[in-house]
Write a protein that holds these residues in place. Structure first.
Motif, PDB file in Angstrom:
ATOM      1  N   ARG A 188       0.855  -1.198   0.000  1.00  0.00           N
ATOM      2  CA  ARG A 188       0.000   0.000   0.000  1.00  0.00           C
ATOM      3  C   ARG A 188       0.882   1.235   0.000  1.00  0.00           C
ATOM      4  N   LYS A 189       0.228   2.374  -0.131  1.00  0.00           N
ATOM      5  CA  LYS A 189       0.893   3.672  -0.062  1.00  0.00           C
ATOM      6  C   LYS A 189       1.111   4.040   1.408  1.00  0.00           C
ATOM      7  N   ILE A 190       2.229   4.709   1.697  1.00  0.00           N
ATOM      8  CA  ILE A 190       2.466   5.257   3.033  1.00  0.00           C
ATOM      9  C   ILE A 190       1.883   6.671   3.049  1.00  0.00           C
ATOM     10  N   THR A 191       1.015   6.956   4.026  1.00  0.00           N
ATOM     11  CA  THR A 191       0.308   8.238   4.068  1.00  0.00           C
ATOM     12  C   THR A 191       0.422   8.881   5.448  1.00  0.00           C
ATOM     13  N   ASP A 192      -0.192  10.041   5.610  1.00  0.00           N
ATOM     14  CA  ASP A 192      -0.218  10.724   6.910  1.00  0.00           C
ATOM     15  C   ASP A 192      -0.915   9.885   7.981  1.00  0.00           C
ATOM     16  N   ALA A 193      -1.746   8.941   7.577  1.00  0.00           N
ATOM     17  CA  ALA A 193      -2.425   8.071   8.544  1.00  0.00           C
ATOM     18  C   ALA A 193      -1.428   7.184   9.285  1.00  0.00           C
ATOM     19  N   ASP A 194      -0.238   7.056   8.754  1.00  0.00           N
ATOM     20  CA  ASP A 194       0.803   6.249   9.409  1.00  0.00           C
ATOM     21  C   ASP A 194       1.591   7.019  10.460  1.00  0.00           C
ATOM     22  N   ARG A 195       1.273   8.274  10.632  1.00  0.00           N
ATOM     23  CA  ARG A 195       1.989   9.096  11.615  1.00  0.00           C
ATOM     24  C   ARG A 195       1.778   8.549  13.018  1.00  0.00           C
ATOM     25  N   MET A 196       2.881   8.397  13.775  1.00  0.00           N
ATOM     26  CA  MET A 196       2.806   7.786  15.094  1.00  0.00           C
ATOM     27  C   MET A 196       2.701   8.785  16.238  1.00  0.00           C
ATOM     28  N   LYS A 197       3.326   9.971  16.089  1.00  0.00           N
ATOM     29  CA  LYS A 197       3.247  10.968  17.130  1.00  0.00           C
ATOM     30  C   LYS A 197       3.561  12.317  16.537  1.00  0.00           C
ATOM     31  N   ALA A 198       3.236  13.357  17.277  1.00  0.00           N
ATOM     32  CA  ALA A 198       3.531  14.708  16.799  1.00  0.00           C
ATOM     33  C   ALA A 198       5.028  14.916  16.745  1.00  0.00           C
TER      34      ALA A 198
END
Length: 202
Positions: A188-198
């Protein structure tokens, strides 16, 4: 055209050529020395310069093994964990901020499929050699190749990719992809939904 020029151009070449043999002997000796030194030893940096690896800042945990070294270029902040192998018979280009897990192999050499053309043969001077060729490897910036990934000759991995552990990459991978498997395929594509923390973007 010299055998080295043929090799770098992706044409069939003779690996027993005197110039290429001397280069490999020097490189293998330097890798052996590098691998015997503690990671804090300043001689390690000197060895990497002697190998001719060009580009930005990088840290190779070791042990490492290059065929030539001088046909590999790296960007800023490149890191390779234990047991990095780079058979750079064709140019290997690695971008900025690339991380390799342990056991990553970049393999540019290719051998003919037909055994009649692949098997060793004896030259007129008595030297045993074979016929081979190579294809370049290009890894874009901001990639992470997890443990025991193998990248085959002729492959380009786009910027921002993650390649899963144990994958064998035999074809190009588009930017910002999560890819894994044998053979490696895009999951799949890596997107902002994969962000783990600020964290501040940079």
């Amino acid at each position: 055209m010299s055998e080295k020029e043929k090799m770098l151009a992706g044409e069939l070449y003779d690996p027993s050529d005197e110039e290429l043999s001397a280069l490999r002997t020097k490189t293998h000796r330097l890798c052996l020395e590098y691998n015997g030194l503690p990671e804090t030893d300043k001689r390690r940096t000197e060895i990497l310069h002697e190998l001719g690896i060009s580009g930005g800042s990088f840290f190779l945990q070791g042990p490492v093994q290059f065929d030539y070294g001088c046909f590999t270029s790296v960007g800023k902040n490149f890191y390779a964990n234990f047991n990095f192998t780079c058979l750079d018979c064709c140019p290997v280009t690695i971008g900025d901020n690339v991380f390799f897990g342990p056991g990553v192999s970049l393999l540019t050499p290719v051998h003919p499929f037909r055994w009649q053309e692949r098997n060793p043969y004896v030259k007129q001077d008595g030297t045993v050699t074979d016929s081979e060729y190579a294809k370049p490897i290009n890894i874009g910036s901001n990639c992470w190749l997890a443990g025991n990934v193998t990248v085959c000759g002729g492959v380009a991995i786009g910027e921002g990719c993650v390649i899963g552990a144990g994958s064998v990459v035999t074809r190009d991978i588009p930017p910002d992809s999560l890819a894994a498997g044998v053979p490696c395929r895009v999951i799949r594509k890596i997107t902002d939904a994969d962000r783990m923390k600020a964290r501040p973007e940079f």
